[in-house]
Scaffold this active site. Structure first.
Site, PDB file in Angstrom:
ATOM      1  N   GLU A   1     -71.051  21.431 103.766  1.00 60.56           N
ATOM      2  CA  GLU A   1     -70.046  20.372 103.816  1.00 60.56           C
ATOM      3  C   GLU A   1     -70.653  18.999 104.072  1.00 60.56           C
ATOM      4  O   GLU A   1     -71.670  18.865 104.760  1.00 60.56           O
ATOM      5  CB  GLU A   1     -68.937  20.676 104.825  1.00 60.56           C
TER       6      GLU A   1
ATOM      7  N   CYS B   1     -71.699  11.554 106.236  1.00 62.07           N
ATOM      8  CA  CYS B   1     -72.176  12.521 107.228  1.00 62.07           C
ATOM      9  C   CYS B   1     -72.717  13.703 106.436  1.00 62.07           C
ATOM     10  O   CYS B   1     -71.980  14.354 105.696  1.00 62.07           O
ATOM     11  CB  CYS B   1     -71.008  12.931 108.131  1.00 62.07           C
TER      12      CYS B   1
ATOM     13  N   CYS C   1     -76.783  27.123 110.778  1.00 63.06           N
ATOM     14  CA  CYS C   1     -77.608  26.521 111.830  1.00 63.06           C
ATOM     15  C   CYS C   1     -78.112  27.617 112.764  1.00 63.06           C
ATOM     16  O   CYS C   1     -77.413  28.595 113.012  1.00 63.06           O
ATOM     17  CB  CYS C   1     -76.784  25.511 112.628  1.00 63.06           C
TER      18      CYS C   1
ATOM     19  N   CYS D   1     -75.229  26.454 119.494  1.00 64.21           N
ATOM     20  CA  CYS D   1     -74.407  25.763 120.497  1.00 64.21           C
ATOM     21  C   CYS D   1     -73.044  26.447 120.570  1.00 64.21           C
ATOM     22  O   CYS D   1     -72.450  26.780 119.549  1.00 64.21           O
ATOM     23  CB  CYS D   1     -74.257  24.280 120.143  1.00 64.21           C
TER      24      CYS D   1
ATOM     25  N   CYS E   1     -69.766  25.153 118.634  1.00 68.65           N
ATOM     26  CA  CYS E   1     -69.961  24.649 117.268  1.00 68.65           C
ATOM     27  C   CYS E   1     -69.755  25.751 116.231  1.00 68.65           C
ATOM     28  O   CYS E   1     -70.313  26.844 116.354  1.00 68.65           O
ATOM     29  CB  CYS E   1     -71.358  24.060 117.149  1.00 68.65           C
TER      30      CYS E   1
ATOM     31  N   CYS F   1     -67.879  19.836 111.622  1.00 69.97           N
ATOM     32  CA  CYS F   1     -68.984  20.604 112.169  1.00 69.97           C
ATOM     33  C   CYS F   1     -68.951  22.063 111.708  1.00 69.97           C
ATOM     34  O   CYS F   1     -69.013  22.988 112.519  1.00 69.97           O
ATOM     35  CB  CYS F   1     -68.981  20.558 113.693  1.00 69.97           C
TER      36      CYS F   1
HETATM   37  N1  SAH Z   1     -77.849  19.683 115.205  1.00 69.39           N
HETATM   38  C1  SAH Z   1     -77.594  18.303 115.420  1.00 69.39           C
HETATM   39  C2  SAH Z   1     -76.607  17.674 114.473  1.00 69.39           C
HETATM   40  C3  SAH Z   1     -75.389  18.441 114.090  1.00 69.39           C
HETATM   41  S1  SAH Z   1     -73.854  18.329 114.856  1.00 69.39           S
HETATM   42  C4  SAH Z   1     -77.163  18.052 116.841  1.00 69.39           C
HETATM   43  O1  SAH Z   1     -77.010  19.007 117.588  1.00 69.39           O
HETATM   44  O2  SAH Z   1     -77.030  16.908 117.215  1.00 69.39           O
HETATM   45  C5  SAH Z   1     -73.399  16.699 115.169  1.00 69.39           C
HETATM   46  C6  SAH Z   1     -72.662  16.558 116.503  1.00 69.39           C
HETATM   47  O3  SAH Z   1     -71.398  17.263 116.505  1.00 69.39           O
HETATM   48  C7  SAH Z   1     -73.468  17.133 117.650  1.00 69.39           C
HETATM   49  O4  SAH Z   1     -73.408  16.253 118.746  1.00 69.39           O
HETATM   50  C8  SAH Z   1     -72.736  18.424 117.935  1.00 69.39           C
HETATM   51  O5  SAH Z   1     -72.997  18.902 119.207  1.00 69.39           O
HETATM   52  C9  SAH Z   1     -71.290  18.011 117.697  1.00 69.39           C
HETATM   53  N2  SAH Z   1     -70.367  19.135 117.554  1.00 69.39           N
HETATM   54  C10 SAH Z   1     -70.610  20.389 117.161  1.00 69.39           C
HETATM   55  N3  SAH Z   1     -69.498  21.150 117.211  1.00 69.39           N
HETATM   56  C11 SAH Z   1     -68.526  20.343 117.645  1.00 69.39           C
HETATM   57  C12 SAH Z   1     -67.136  20.544 117.904  1.00 69.39           C
HETATM   58  N4  SAH Z   1     -66.550  21.726 117.737  1.00 69.39           N
HETATM   59  N5  SAH Z   1     -66.419  19.477 118.338  1.00 69.39           N
HETATM   60  C13 SAH Z   1     -67.008  18.265 118.498  1.00 69.39           C
HETATM   61  N6  SAH Z   1     -68.307  18.023 118.257  1.00 69.39           N
HETATM   62  C14 SAH Z   1     -69.064  19.044 117.849  1.00 69.39           C
END
Ligand code: SAH
Length: 358
Positions: free
Chosen positions: A97, A110, A117, A121, A124, A338
């Site tokens: 996406e 974006c 990934c 996390c 996510c 995300c």
């Molecule tokens: N891997 C990288 C970039 C990808 S995500 C990183 O971790 O920074 C980009 C941002 O979106 C990151 O800050 C991530 O933690 C956040 N993110 C992921 N899932 C999310 C969610 N469900 N709600 C809000 N932000 C989220």
């Protein structure tokens, strides 16, 4: 020539393209500049449209080269703010996406840098299916180009905040930054590119060394090592202090402003005690803080903090001199972000059909 032997022409630097055109194709050097412009200035989707090249040369290119082009299989347009969220099909059939967001200062893309990934996390959606593979340089470029072709608009800023961890794929991400900013190509300012990381220390150091003009964002999400470890498995590998020291080093070396991203999750990292811990931390490691109300993912039971708690959290930080913003919600009417869009699509009937076809 088999598909694997063909040259991924959109991934070649200007110099590499010049040697390919003169040495491998036996053409004059100025042809390389024309082709480069078609690839990166006009973001061509086929060799056929390269109208100032002879038919013969176009055929030669089509025989010898792979022109990576992404296909938008779905475009969701927000009625609220015009955000466009794309599901893009890669040449091997995988789906990723990409998002085009409109701001007063221009359009921001974006982009994803991996299919899925590996970082895991907890909040996510990209993490749920794990990592399928890294994206190639030409595929990341094509996210930007395909969105511009589809929307008819120009993109002025790029954030690497889609699916995947950019610092785990720097071998493809660095050439992407070089190509998209190159003269004779799209020529986007490197200062308008933000790389977001969950905190991979050697990657932060390499980025400072090799791409000092790009902006770094750190996904912080917790004020202490202990709490961070609960949310982000990468914290088991790189301790919070070590990550923040690498960020400080980045800031000193590059002179670029740093942003910390902090997802607010109800009852997890949003109380007054955590705000105070964050204040103490940012006192030692000053940076701009971006609060993100978490997008709930249906497989996880994390919910977004109440509006009132978010504003309290922000007020407390501000009172203590922290530079803080709440991320504006974009495209709220077209599903989360995300990795949620891709995941929803893959689970739907349409998505499984797509997967079967590829
Ligand atoms: N891997 C990288 C970039 C990808 S995500 C990183 O971790 O920074 C980009 C941002 O979106 C990151 O800050 C991530 O933690 C956040 N993110 C992921 N899932 C999310 C969610 N469900 N709600 C809000 N932000 C989220």
């Amino acid at each position: 020539m088999s598909a694997e032997d063909r040259t991924d022409i959109r991934a070649l630097s200007r110099e590499e393209l010049k040697s390919f055109v003169t040495e491998s194709l036996g053409e004059k050097a100025f042809r390389a500049d024309q082709i480069y412009s078609w690839l990166h200035e006009k973001y061509a989707a086929s060799f056929d449209e390269m109208s100032n090249l002879s038919k013969d040369l176009r055929k030669k290119l089509a025989d010898r080269c792979e022109l990576v082009t992404l296909k938008p299989v779905k475009v969701y347009v927000s009625k609220i703010d015009g955000t466009r969220k794309y599901l893009m099909q890669l040449p091997d059939g995988n789906i990723i996406e990409s998002v085009l967001m409109r701001y007063d200062y221009g359009n921001t893309a974006c982009v994803s840098c991996q299919v899925g990934c590996a970082m895991g996390c907890k909040f996510c959606a990209s993490a749920i299916g794990g990592l399928t593979r890294d994206l190639r340089t030409s595929e990341i470029l094509e996210e930007v180009y395909a969105m511009m072709r589809e929307s008819g608009e120009r993109i002025s800023h790029i954030v690497m905040m889609g699916c995947g961890e950019p610092l785990q794929n720097l071998d493809q991400v660095i050439p992407f930054i070089e190509l998209i900013s190159s003269e004779g190509g799209y020529h986007l300012s490197k200062r308008n590119i933000t790389v977001s990381t969950c905190g991979i220390v050697p990657g932060i150091k390499r980025l400072a060394e090799e791409e000092p003009q790009v902006t770094l964002a750190l996904s912080l999400h917790a004020p202490t090592q202990e709490k961070r470890r609960e949310l982000m498995p990468i914290a088991n590998k790189y301790d919070l202090e070590e990550v923040l020291n690498a960020c400080r080093e980045h800031q000193q070396k590059t002179g670029r402003r740093l942003t910390y991203e902090y997802c607010l999750v109800s009852g997890v990292n949003d109380n007054n005690e955590e705000a105070r811990e964050l204040i103490a931390l940012l006192d030692r490691y000053p940076a701009h803080l971006n609060l993100i109300p978490v997008n709930p993912v249906k497989e996880r039971d994390y919910t977004r903090s109440d509006r009132k708690d978010i504003l309290n959290f922000k007020k407390l930080l501000e009172k203590n001199g922290i530079n803080v913003t709440i991320r504006r919600e974009i495209g709220a009417d077209i599903d989360g972000a995300c990795g949620q869009l891709r995941k929803g699509y893959l689970e739907s009937a349409e998505g499984s059909e797509q997967a079967e076809q590829s």
